[in-house]
Design a protein around this motif. Structure first.
Motif, PDB file in Angstrom:
ATOM      1  N   LYS A   1       7.410  23.051   3.167  1.00  0.00           N
ATOM      2  CA  LYS A   1       6.568  24.230   3.370  1.00  0.00           C
ATOM      3  C   LYS A   1       6.839  25.217   2.236  1.00  0.00           C
ATOM      4  N   LEU A   2       5.773  25.775   1.713  1.00  0.00           N
ATOM      5  CA  LEU A   2       5.922  26.676   0.563  1.00  0.00           C
ATOM      6  C   LEU A   2       6.002  28.145   0.934  1.00  0.00           C
ATOM      7  N   MET A   3       5.286  28.545   1.987  1.00  0.00           N
ATOM      8  CA  MET A   3       5.235  29.969   2.338  1.00  0.00           C
ATOM      9  C   MET A   3       4.653  30.128   3.734  1.00  0.00           C
ATOM     10  N   ASN A   4       4.625  31.351   4.215  1.00  0.00           N
ATOM     11  CA  ASN A   4       4.038  31.604   5.527  1.00  0.00           C
ATOM     12  C   ASN A   4       2.503  31.638   5.410  1.00  0.00           C
ATOM     13  N   ILE A   5       1.838  31.541   6.542  1.00  0.00           N
ATOM     14  CA  ILE A   5       0.371  31.436   6.557  1.00  0.00           C
ATOM     15  C   ILE A   5      -0.323  32.646   5.930  1.00  0.00           C
ATOM     16  N   PRO A   6       0.027  33.897   6.292  1.00  0.00           N
ATOM     17  CA  PRO A   6      -0.671  35.032   5.661  1.00  0.00           C
ATOM     18  C   PRO A   6      -0.566  35.039   4.133  1.00  0.00           C
ATOM     19  N   ASP A   7       0.622  34.742   3.606  1.00  0.00           N
ATOM     20  CA  ASP A   7       0.785  34.692   2.147  1.00  0.00           C
ATOM     21  C   ASP A   7      -0.041  33.561   1.549  1.00  0.00           C
ATOM     22  N   TYR A   8      -0.040  32.424   2.221  1.00  0.00           N
ATOM     23  CA  TYR A   8      -0.793  31.277   1.708  1.00  0.00           C
ATOM     24  C   TYR A   8      -2.290  31.560   1.699  1.00  0.00           C
ATOM     25  N   LEU A   9      -2.792  32.180   2.749  1.00  0.00           N
ATOM     26  CA  LEU A   9      -4.224  32.509   2.777  1.00  0.00           C
ATOM     27  C   LEU A   9      -4.581  33.447   1.629  1.00  0.00           C
ATOM     28  N   SER A  10      -3.696  34.356   1.327  1.00  0.00           N
ATOM     29  CA  SER A  10      -3.914  35.258   0.195  1.00  0.00           C
ATOM     30  C   SER A  10      -3.989  34.470  -1.120  1.00  0.00           C
ATOM     31  N   VAL A  11      -3.100  33.503  -1.284  1.00  0.00           N
ATOM     32  CA  VAL A  11      -3.099  32.666  -2.488  1.00  0.00           C
ATOM     33  C   VAL A  11      -4.374  31.836  -2.569  1.00  0.00           C
ATOM     34  N   ILE A  12      -4.777  31.258  -1.450  1.00  0.00           N
ATOM     35  CA  ILE A  12      -6.004  30.443  -1.428  1.00  0.00           C
ATOM     36  C   ILE A  12      -7.202  31.288  -1.852  1.00  0.00           C
ATOM     37  N   HIS A  13      -7.343  32.458  -1.282  1.00  0.00           N
ATOM     38  CA  HIS A  13      -8.498  33.302  -1.595  1.00  0.00           C
ATOM     39  C   HIS A  13      -8.479  33.742  -3.056  1.00  0.00           C
ATOM     40  N   ALA A  14      -7.312  34.073  -3.572  1.00  0.00           N
ATOM     41  CA  ALA A  14      -7.206  34.453  -4.983  1.00  0.00           C
ATOM     42  C   ALA A  14      -7.558  33.277  -5.887  1.00  0.00           C
TER      43      ALA A  14
ATOM     44  N   THR B   1       0.828  -1.203   0.000  1.00  0.00           N
ATOM     45  CA  THR B   1       0.000   0.000   0.000  1.00  0.00           C
ATOM     46  C   THR B   1       0.865   1.257   0.000  1.00  0.00           C
ATOM     47  N   LEU B   2       0.398   2.263  -0.750  1.00  0.00           N
ATOM     48  CA  LEU B   2       0.993   3.595  -0.757  1.00  0.00           C
ATOM     49  C   LEU B   2      -0.145   4.589  -0.589  1.00  0.00           C
ATOM     50  N   LEU B   3       0.014   5.546   0.300  1.00  0.00           N
ATOM     51  CA  LEU B   3      -0.971   6.615   0.487  1.00  0.00           C
ATOM     52  C   LEU B   3      -0.424   7.913  -0.088  1.00  0.00           C
ATOM     53  N   ILE B   4      -1.239   8.565  -0.915  1.00  0.00           N
ATOM     54  CA  ILE B   4      -0.926   9.904  -1.414  1.00  0.00           C
ATOM     55  C   ILE B   4      -2.137  10.773  -1.109  1.00  0.00           C
ATOM     56  N   ALA B   5      -1.925  11.873  -0.389  1.00  0.00           N
ATOM     57  CA  ALA B   5      -3.043  12.746  -0.024  1.00  0.00           C
ATOM     58  C   ALA B   5      -2.636  14.210  -0.118  1.00  0.00           C
ATOM     59  N   THR B   6      -3.596  15.029  -0.536  1.00  0.00           N
ATOM     60  CA  THR B   6      -3.378  16.468  -0.630  1.00  0.00           C
ATOM     61  C   THR B   6      -4.406  17.188   0.226  1.00  0.00           C
ATOM     62  N   SER B   7      -4.077  18.415   0.580  1.00  0.00           N
ATOM     63  CA  SER B   7      -5.006  19.221   1.360  1.00  0.00           C
ATOM     64  C   SER B   7      -4.774  20.692   1.066  1.00  0.00           C
ATOM     65  N   GLY B   8      -5.841  21.447   1.161  1.00  0.00           N
ATOM     66  CA  GLY B   8      -5.728  22.893   1.041  1.00  0.00           C
ATOM     67  C   GLY B   8      -5.158  23.523   2.297  1.00  0.00           C
ATOM     68  N   PHE B   9      -5.221  22.814   3.413  1.00  0.00           N
ATOM     69  CA  PHE B   9      -4.675  23.333   4.663  1.00  0.00           C
ATOM     70  C   PHE B   9      -3.151  23.231   4.666  1.00  0.00           C
ATOM     71  N   MET B  10      -2.496  24.136   5.394  1.00  0.00           N
ATOM     72  CA  MET B  10      -1.045  24.083   5.551  1.00  0.00           C
ATOM     73  C   MET B  10      -0.624  23.100   6.635  1.00  0.00           C
ATOM     74  N   GLU B  11      -1.487  22.875   7.598  1.00  0.00           N
ATOM     75  CA  GLU B  11      -1.139  22.035   8.745  1.00  0.00           C
ATOM     76  C   GLU B  11      -1.058  20.569   8.337  1.00  0.00           C
ATOM     77  N   THR B  12       0.031  19.923   8.699  1.00  0.00           N
ATOM     78  CA  THR B  12       0.165  18.502   8.384  1.00  0.00           C
ATOM     79  C   THR B  12      -0.671  17.633   9.326  1.00  0.00           C
ATOM     80  N   GLN B  13      -1.053  18.163  10.482  1.00  0.00           N
ATOM     81  CA  GLN B  13      -1.875  17.406  11.424  1.00  0.00           C
ATOM     82  C   GLN B  13      -3.240  17.052  10.823  1.00  0.00           C
TER      83      GLN B  13
END
Length: 173
Positions: free
Chosen positions: A142-155, A57-69
């Motif tokens: 990690k790609l960026m800080n949270i404020p920048d990421y939220l801006s990208v998500i909203h855009a 088995t291999l698991l691959i998962a994506t999420s819009g959230f930054m938190e790995t938890q």
């Protein structure tokens, strides 16, 4: 086909903190590979297998959230699914903050690194039955800080809503 396979790849975006309904349904339907009886196996209750061979088995998962938890419930499900069935979980690949990767307006130098590392991870799974720690770290970086990421998500969401008129879908929900 499942029982004849050497590897099963569970791949899913996280919706409402877990896998898609289609993936969970398939997991539930794989119960037919087991006997309805319950045995104690390595200190865990499980159903005996009807067939000796189970694919790795291999698991691959994506999420819009930054938190790995956010991936923990899914990872636990896959771990239970494989360990109790007697299958080998070779690796888990998680990719948080995926919205930054799908936004074509956002110039992301790390995007190519991540895609190349995903291809390399596929080769490593096939050749070595594991993923190198460096490869995994590149994929999950990690790609960026949270404020920048939220801006990208909203855009990104604004653009999707405008282009595909997802507002109609939202109103129907």
């Amino acid at each position: 086909k499942y029982l004849k396979s050497d590897l099963i790849v569970w791949a899913t975006p996280l919706y409402f903190y877990h896998c898609t309904t289609a993936m969970k349904t398939l997991m539930d339907r794989l119960f037919v590979r087991s006997s309805p009886y319950i045995l104690l196996n390595n200190g865990k209750e499980s159903h005996p297998r009807k067939k000796e061979h189970l694919p790795d088995t291999l698991l691959i998962a994506t999420s819009g959230f930054m938190e790995t938890q956010i991936f923990e419930p899914l990872k636990l499900t896959i771990e239970q699914h494989t360990s109790r069935a007697g299958s080998n979980l070779l690796a888990e690949i998680i990719r948080p903050s995926v919205m930054a990767l799908i936004n074509s307006d956002y110039e992301n130098i790390k995007k190519d690194q991540i895609i190349n590392a995903l291809e390399k991870a596929g080769e490593e799974i096939i050749n070595d039955k594991k993923i190198n720690k460096k490869t995994k770290k590149t994929i999950e970086q990690k790609l960026m800080n949270i404020p920048d990421y939220l801006s990208v998500i909203h855009a990104t969401m604004d653009k999707l809503l405008e282009e595909k008129d997802l507002s109609l879908i939202q109103r129907k929900l």
